[in-house]
Design an enzyme around this catalytic site. Structure first.
Site, PDB file in Angstrom:
ATOM      1  NE  ARG A 176       1.067  16.723 -12.619  1.00  0.00           N
ATOM      2  CZ  ARG A 176       1.622  15.897 -11.740  1.00  0.00           C
ATOM      3  NH1 ARG A 176       1.288  15.959 -10.464  1.00  0.00           N
ATOM      4  NH2 ARG A 176       2.533  15.022 -12.111  1.00  0.00           N
TER       5      ARG A 176
ATOM      6  CD  GLU B 189      -3.059  15.517 -15.666  1.00  0.00           C
ATOM      7  OE1 GLU B 189      -2.479  15.970 -16.648  1.00  0.00           O
ATOM      8  OE2 GLU B 189      -3.145  14.300 -15.424  1.00  0.00           O
TER       9      GLU B 189
ATOM     10  CE  LYS C  21       0.182  12.524 -15.181  1.00  0.00           C
ATOM     11  NZ  LYS C  21      -0.201  13.491 -16.247  1.00  0.00           N
TER      12      LYS C  21
ATOM     13  CG  HIS D  43      -0.090  10.167 -24.855  1.00  0.00           C
ATOM     14  ND1 HIS D  43      -0.684  10.508 -23.662  1.00  0.00           N
ATOM     15  CD2 HIS D  43       1.242  10.208 -24.615  1.00  0.00           C
ATOM     16  CE1 HIS D  43       0.243  10.739 -22.747  1.00  0.00           C
ATOM     17  NE2 HIS D  43       1.420  10.559 -23.305  1.00  0.00           N
TER      18      HIS D  43
ATOM     19  CD  GLU E  42       7.875  15.692 -22.262  1.00  0.00           C
ATOM     20  OE1 GLU E  42       7.358  16.744 -21.820  1.00  0.00           O
ATOM     21  OE2 GLU E  42       7.222  14.660 -22.487  1.00  0.00           O
TER      22      GLU E  42
ATOM     23  CG  HIS F 173       2.086  14.881 -23.430  1.00  0.00           C
ATOM     24  ND1 HIS F 173       2.792  16.054 -23.571  1.00  0.00           N
ATOM     25  CD2 HIS F 173       2.885  14.046 -22.711  1.00  0.00           C
ATOM     26  CE1 HIS F 173       3.969  15.928 -22.960  1.00  0.00           C
ATOM     27  NE2 HIS F 173       4.043  14.727 -22.438  1.00  0.00           N
TER      28      HIS F 173
ATOM     29  NE  ARG G 158      -4.042  -2.122   1.962  1.00  0.00           N
ATOM     30  CZ  ARG G 158      -3.919  -3.313   2.511  1.00  0.00           C
ATOM     31  NH1 ARG G 158      -2.871  -3.572   3.281  1.00  0.00           N
ATOM     32  NH2 ARG G 158      -4.822  -4.245   2.315  1.00  0.00           N
TER      33      ARG G 158
ATOM     34  CG  ASN H  22      -1.185  16.156 -20.071  1.00  0.00           C
ATOM     35  OD1 ASN H  22      -0.272  15.369 -19.873  1.00  0.00           O
ATOM     36  ND2 ASN H  22      -2.189  16.287 -19.227  1.00  0.00           N
TER      37      ASN H  22
ATOM     38  CG  HIS I 226       6.841  10.068 -24.366  1.00  0.00           C
ATOM     39  ND1 HIS I 226       5.478  10.135 -24.544  1.00  0.00           N
ATOM     40  CD2 HIS I 226       7.159  11.029 -23.469  1.00  0.00           C
ATOM     41  CE1 HIS I 226       4.988  11.102 -23.768  1.00  0.00           C
ATOM     42  NE2 HIS I 226       5.989  11.641 -23.113  1.00  0.00           N
TER      43      HIS I 226
ATOM     44  CE  LYS J  83       5.892  16.865 -14.144  1.00  0.00           C
ATOM     45  NZ  LYS J  83       6.102  15.617 -14.905  1.00  0.00           N
TER      46      LYS J  83
END
Length: 373
Positions: A245, A241, A148, A256, A190, A252, A126, A249, A271, A231
């Site tokens: 935030r 997010e 993330k 993606h 990036e 992206h 956990r 992206n 990527h 960031k």
């Protein structure tokens, strides 16, 4: 010769806050830094075959001098490693080493390893302590910061995961010297993204200084630190997010979709290259919608071309699915809310914003116009 002191960037999340250390030589001193902040802990190191060959020995030696004998879990390199099968492998490796909840999972690698190891750390017992040691430029400026984590699904990228913040990020700028140029360029996309979101002066600085960033030295560390500050500021405002935030992206949603359309085949598209094409498309789409000047799109494309990045769908080797199929990948992307298409668009360089309820018909027409087929 005296060592260069690392730059420290703080991620301000209260009790979950942490430092990003940026500079050369941090890998060999990682054991000392980790044991100072998290004393008396055992650790597992998750890495991939390529990074293990180049960097694992240095990290292990440093950990052992601080009394840490790590369990090592070595995975195949590449985006396809972000899968349930390899997640299970990492989880089983951590449990087999009899690590406890207070012990540490260390990610040594690029974004794939960081995302996967962070996800494992977030769910084993956990939630275990997690340290990021990013070895690619992309990971140093983006994926290692902000918590993330996740894996891919055949239905899309990063659709399974959790938010799990690291305790520490060690960005050793020296390890970037061994990166293949294609990987460095992919990470640079990036870097440029932060300028295009809301730091136009940084983008202009990159236009003037990108060759020095590629060459290494102070300009590289300065650029990485500025990206991490950008960031960290966003993450501190919006950790999960739910608000701005999402600006991170930029590029992206298109990127993606292109990655999924190429079945995450790194020989065709990695990527950062997807993000580069996605950022160019986002600026071009914004111009199509009369939100921004075509001159801004041209400026972004020119910079991406100058550094050797792809900037249009035609730059991807092989055939792509048609516009309708690309739109279906976009619709599956996790930035969709209740079926409405959400994009990060722009009013100009450094003026990105969240656009909700973008008409699918506009996106389809744009994709058809820009499709190389």
């Amino acid at each position: 010769m005296s060592a260069i002191a690392p730059v420290t960037v703080e991620v301000g999340l209260g009790e979950r806050g942490y430092d990003i250390l940026i500079g050369p030589g941090l890998l060999s001193g990682a054991g000392q830094e980790i044991s100072r902040r998290l004393p008396g802990r055992r650790a597992a190191v998750v890495t991939d075959e390529n990074v293990a060959a180049a960097q694992l020995g240095t990290l292990k030696a440093g950990l052992k001098t601080s009394g840490i004998q790590p369990a090592v879990i070595t995975l195949p390199a590449g985006e396809k490693t972000k899968s349930f099968a390899h997640l299970e492998e990492v989880v089983d490796g951590v449990l087999a080493a009899k690590l406890e909840r207070g012990d540490i999972v260390i990610a040594l690698g690029g974004g794939v390893i960081g995302d996967l190891a962070g996800f494992a750390a977030g769910i084993v017992r956990r939630g275990m302590n997690f340290v990021q040691i990013p070895t690619s430029l992309l990971a140093q400026v983006d994926s290692s910061v902000g918590g993330k984590t996740g894996i891919n699904s055949p239905r899309g990228k990063n659709l399974i995961g959790v938010f799990h913040q690291p305790k520490l990020v060690l960005a050793d700028t020296g390890v970037l010297d061994t990166l293949p140029i294609r990987e460095f360029r992919a990470g640079y996309a990036e870097l440029a993204k932060y300028g295009l979101i809301d730091r136009p002066a940084f983008f202009a600085w990159l236009e003037a200084n990108w060759q020095d960033v590629f060459a290494g030295g102070p300009a590289r560390a300065e650029a990485i630190a500025e990206a991490c500050r950008a960031k960290a500021d966003v993450v501190a405002r919006d950790e999960f997010e739910t608000g701005d935030r999402a600006l991170l992206n930029l590029g992206h949603t298109f990127g993606h979709a292109l990655e999924a359309a190429t079945h995450y085949d790194g020989a065709r598209l990695v990527h950062g290259e997807g993000v580069a094409i996605g950022m160019a498309l986002a600026h071009r789409f914004s111009a199509r919608l009369n939100l921004a000047s075509p001159d801004d799109a041209g400026r972004v494309e020119a910079h991406l071309r100058a550094v050797g990045l792809p900037w249009r769908m035609a730059d991807i080797p092989g055939e792509l699915p048609d516009a309708e199929a690309l739109l279906s990948y976009i619709a599956q992307d996790k930035k969709v809310s209740r079926g409405a298409l959400t994009f990060i668009l722009t009013r100009g360089v450094g003026q990105a914003f969240i656009a909700r309820d973008v008409p699918a018909s506009e996106v389809l027409g744009f994709l058809a116009e820009n499709h190389p087929g």
